[in-house]
Each structure stands twice: as structure tokens, then as C-alpha cells.
Motif scaffolding. Structure first.
Motif, PDB file in Angstrom:
ATOM      1  N   MET A   1       0.731  -1.269   0.030  1.00  0.00           N
ATOM      2  CA  MET A   1       0.072   0.022  -0.118  1.00  0.00           C
ATOM      3  C   MET A   1       1.020   1.405  -0.143  1.00  0.00           C
ATOM      4  O   MET A   1       1.718   1.346   0.605  1.00  0.00           O
ATOM      5  CB  MET A   1      -0.685   0.133   1.314  1.00  0.00           C
ATOM      6  CG  MET A   1      -2.107   0.994   1.233  1.00  0.00           C
ATOM      7  SD  MET A   1      -3.007   0.737   2.560  1.00  0.00           S
ATOM      8  CE  MET A   1      -4.125   2.308   2.564  1.00  0.00           C
ATOM      9  N   ARG A   3       1.995   4.662   0.914  1.00  0.00           N
ATOM     10  CA  ARG A   3       2.034   5.834   2.060  1.00  0.00           C
ATOM     11  C   ARG A   3       1.948   7.001   1.454  1.00  0.00           C
ATOM     12  O   ARG A   3       2.621   7.391   0.480  1.00  0.00           O
ATOM     13  CB  ARG A   3       3.482   5.912   2.731  1.00  0.00           C
ATOM     14  CG  ARG A   3       3.553   4.665   3.759  1.00  0.00           C
ATOM     15  CD  ARG A   3       4.893   4.994   4.498  1.00  0.00           C
ATOM     16  NE  ARG A   3       4.817   3.818   5.613  1.00  0.00           N
ATOM     17  CZ  ARG A   3       4.074   3.722   6.829  1.00  0.00           C
ATOM     18  NH1 ARG A   3       3.450   4.973   6.884  1.00  0.00           N
ATOM     19  NH2 ARG A   3       4.722   3.004   7.761  1.00  0.00           N
ATOM     20  N   ASN A  50       5.086   8.156  11.553  1.00  0.00           N
ATOM     21  CA  ASN A  50       4.240   7.436  10.627  1.00  0.00           C
ATOM     22  C   ASN A  50       3.162   7.099  11.713  1.00  0.00           C
ATOM     23  O   ASN A  50       3.211   6.845  12.674  1.00  0.00           O
ATOM     24  CB  ASN A  50       4.905   5.983  10.420  1.00  0.00           C
ATOM     25  CG  ASN A  50       5.975   6.266   9.459  1.00  0.00           C
ATOM     26  OD1 ASN A  50       6.094   6.917   8.615  1.00  0.00           O
ATOM     27  ND2 ASN A  50       7.075   5.118   9.614  1.00  0.00           N
ATOM     28  N   ASP A  52      -0.910   5.326  11.383  1.00  0.00           N
ATOM     29  CA  ASP A  52      -1.697   4.488  10.381  1.00  0.00           C
ATOM     30  C   ASP A  52      -0.623   4.131   9.035  1.00  0.00           C
ATOM     31  O   ASP A  52       0.450   3.796   9.397  1.00  0.00           O
ATOM     32  CB  ASP A  52      -2.811   5.283  10.000  1.00  0.00           C
ATOM     33  CG  ASP A  52      -3.748   5.627  11.266  1.00  0.00           C
ATOM     34  OD1 ASP A  52      -3.531   4.865  12.206  1.00  0.00           O
ATOM     35  OD2 ASP A  52      -4.351   6.647  11.367  1.00  0.00           O
ATOM     36  N   GLN A  53      -1.150   4.554   7.987  1.00  0.00           N
ATOM     37  CA  GLN A  53      -0.541   3.999   6.849  1.00  0.00           C
ATOM     38  C   GLN A  53       0.186   5.170   6.120  1.00  0.00           C
ATOM     39  O   GLN A  53       0.854   5.332   5.028  1.00  0.00           O
ATOM     40  CB  GLN A  53      -1.400   3.678   5.455  1.00  0.00           C
ATOM     41  CG  GLN A  53      -2.328   2.552   5.975  1.00  0.00           C
ATOM     42  CD  GLN A  53      -1.472   1.193   6.364  1.00  0.00           C
ATOM     43  OE1 GLN A  53      -0.494   0.983   5.956  1.00  0.00           O
ATOM     44  NE2 GLN A  53      -1.972   0.627   7.285  1.00  0.00           N
ATOM     45  N   ASP A  54       0.439   6.409   7.018  1.00  0.00           N
ATOM     46  CA  ASP A  54       0.657   7.712   6.357  1.00  0.00           C
ATOM     47  C   ASP A  54       2.003   8.118   7.101  1.00  0.00           C
ATOM     48  O   ASP A  54       2.367   7.732   8.194  1.00  0.00           O
ATOM     49  CB  ASP A  54      -0.264   8.799   6.475  1.00  0.00           C
ATOM     50  CG  ASP A  54      -1.402   8.594   5.599  1.00  0.00           C
ATOM     51  OD1 ASP A  54      -1.276   7.438   4.819  1.00  0.00           O
ATOM     52  OD2 ASP A  54      -2.163   9.345   5.523  1.00  0.00           O
TER      53      ASP A  54
END
Ligand code: GDP
Ligand code: MG
Length: 179
Positions: A1, A3, A50, A52-54
Motif C-alpha cells: 500500500m 504511503r 508514521n 496509520d498508513q501515512d
């Protein structure tokens, strides 16, 4: 996924001596000192984290020396997406000033064309005894937050490293949700 990367400018405001610089140093450098020299001018610290995914490049803007004017220039406020308004639980005048800082924040940010900034209230130095005014308001802090447009409030201690990460995460999640 993939970022996503965000760059967020977050202000740290409040009266002189409430612990703004200490909170930033604690968060960014995991360090506390009982005697920082009062910073002159505007200073900022960068922390990459970082969530979550970000990936977030968080710029924390400190103020120093200008607290006594009770407000800050528009450059400081420009493009800010969030703010911590800090007071000292042991000094009620700094709690009474929270209102003024919050109004100033909303005025300046809207004047510089920004949307309303997400704000979290920090009751700092919670390792010390609360003074009477704050003690009286303690049970009404959620209502205080609603009335004055704070997302939430946290009792923090830069000295003992209490709740600072939690407060930052709360603010960042709120900013990300509307980003
Ligand atoms: P600023 O003027 O808002 O940037 O405040 P400073 O970060 O310079 O802190 C003012 C004083 O309060 C310094 O002596 C700090 O060591 C002290 N201080 C800051 N945070 C805390 C805290 O959480 N607990 C205690 N006991 N002292 C603190
Ligand atoms: Mg300072």
C-alpha cells in the motif's frame, strides 16, 4: 500500500513559562531540562512520524519572547493546520489566558485565509498540584472544550513525559481526517 506523505504546521501557544518549549523538546528530542533559556523569536522543530498508513512531517512552531504581547504575527499563523494551547495547572492566570489565545488563533488564521485550525488544550505540569481555579474547573473541562472549540484536552507533563504523544496523535488524527 502506498504511503501518503503529509506536511503539517502545528503551533504551540500559551503564556510565558507554561512549558511550550519543554513540550516540544520532550516530544521531538525525548529530553527535559529544568532550565531552557527563553527562546527569542520563532523557532520550529521537525518530527517525522508514521501514523496509520501515512508519513507525517510535523513542524511544531514554538514562540518565544512574544508571549508578553498576548498575540502573534500573521506569518506565524499562516498555513497552520493545528495548534496546542498550553496552560500551567499550577498557575490560574495562564488558564484564564487560554480563551484569549484561542480567540487570537481563530482570528489570525481566518484573517490569513486559512480554515479554522484544529486545537487541543494542554493542561501542562500535571506532575504538580492544581491551583484553585483549575481545580474548580476540573470537572467541567469537557464542557469548556466544547464552548471554546477545542477537540479535546489532556493533562500533560513534559517533565514526566505524560500524555504528550497521546495529545499529538489526537491532533494529527483530527487534521488527517479533514485533509
Ligand atoms: P515556555 O515559556 O512556555 O516555553 O516554558 P518552558 O518550556 O521554558 O518552561 C518553563 C519552566 O517550566 C521551565 O523551568 C521548565 O523546566 C518548567 N516545566 C515545563 N514543563 C514542565 C512540566 O511538565 N512539569 C514541571 N514540573 N515543570 C515544567
Ligand atoms: Mg519557550
Amino acid at each position: 500500500m502506498q504511503r501518503r506523505e503529509h506536511r503539517y504546521k502545528v503551533l504551540v501557544i500559551g503564556d510565558l513559562g507554561v512549558g511550550k518549549t519543554s513540550i516540544i523538546k520532550r516530544y521531538v528530542h525525548q529530553h527535559f531540562s529544568a532550565n531552557y533559556r527563553a527562546t527569542i523569536g520563532v523557532d520550529f522543530a521537525l518530527k517525522v512520524l508514521n501514523l496509520d498508513q501515512d508519513t507525517i512531517r510535523l513542524q511544531l512552531w514554538d514562540i518565544a519572547g512574544q508571549e508578553r504581547f498576548g498575540n502573534m504575527t500573521r506569518v506565524y499563523y499562516r498555513d497552520a493546520l493545528g495548534a496546542f494551547v498550553v496552560f500551567d495547572v499550577a498557575r490560574s492566570c495562564t488558564f484564564e489566558a487560554v480563551r484569549k489565545w484561542k480567540e487570537d488563533l481563530d482570528d489570525k488564521v481566518s484573517a490569513s485565509g486559512g480554515k479554522r485550525v484544529a486545537a487541543v488544550l494542554l493542561a501542562n505540569k500535571c506532575d504538580q498540584d492544581r491551583d484553585d481555579t483549575f481545580a474548580k474547573n476540573y470537572g467541567r473541562m469537557e464542557q469548556f472544550c466544547r464552548e471554546h472549540g477545542f477537540i479535546n484536552w489532556f493533562e500533560t507533563s513534559a517533565k514526566e513525559n505524560i500524555n504528550i504523544d497521546e495529545a499529538v496523535t489526537c491532533l494529527l488524527r483530527h487534521i488527517m481526517a479533514s485533509d
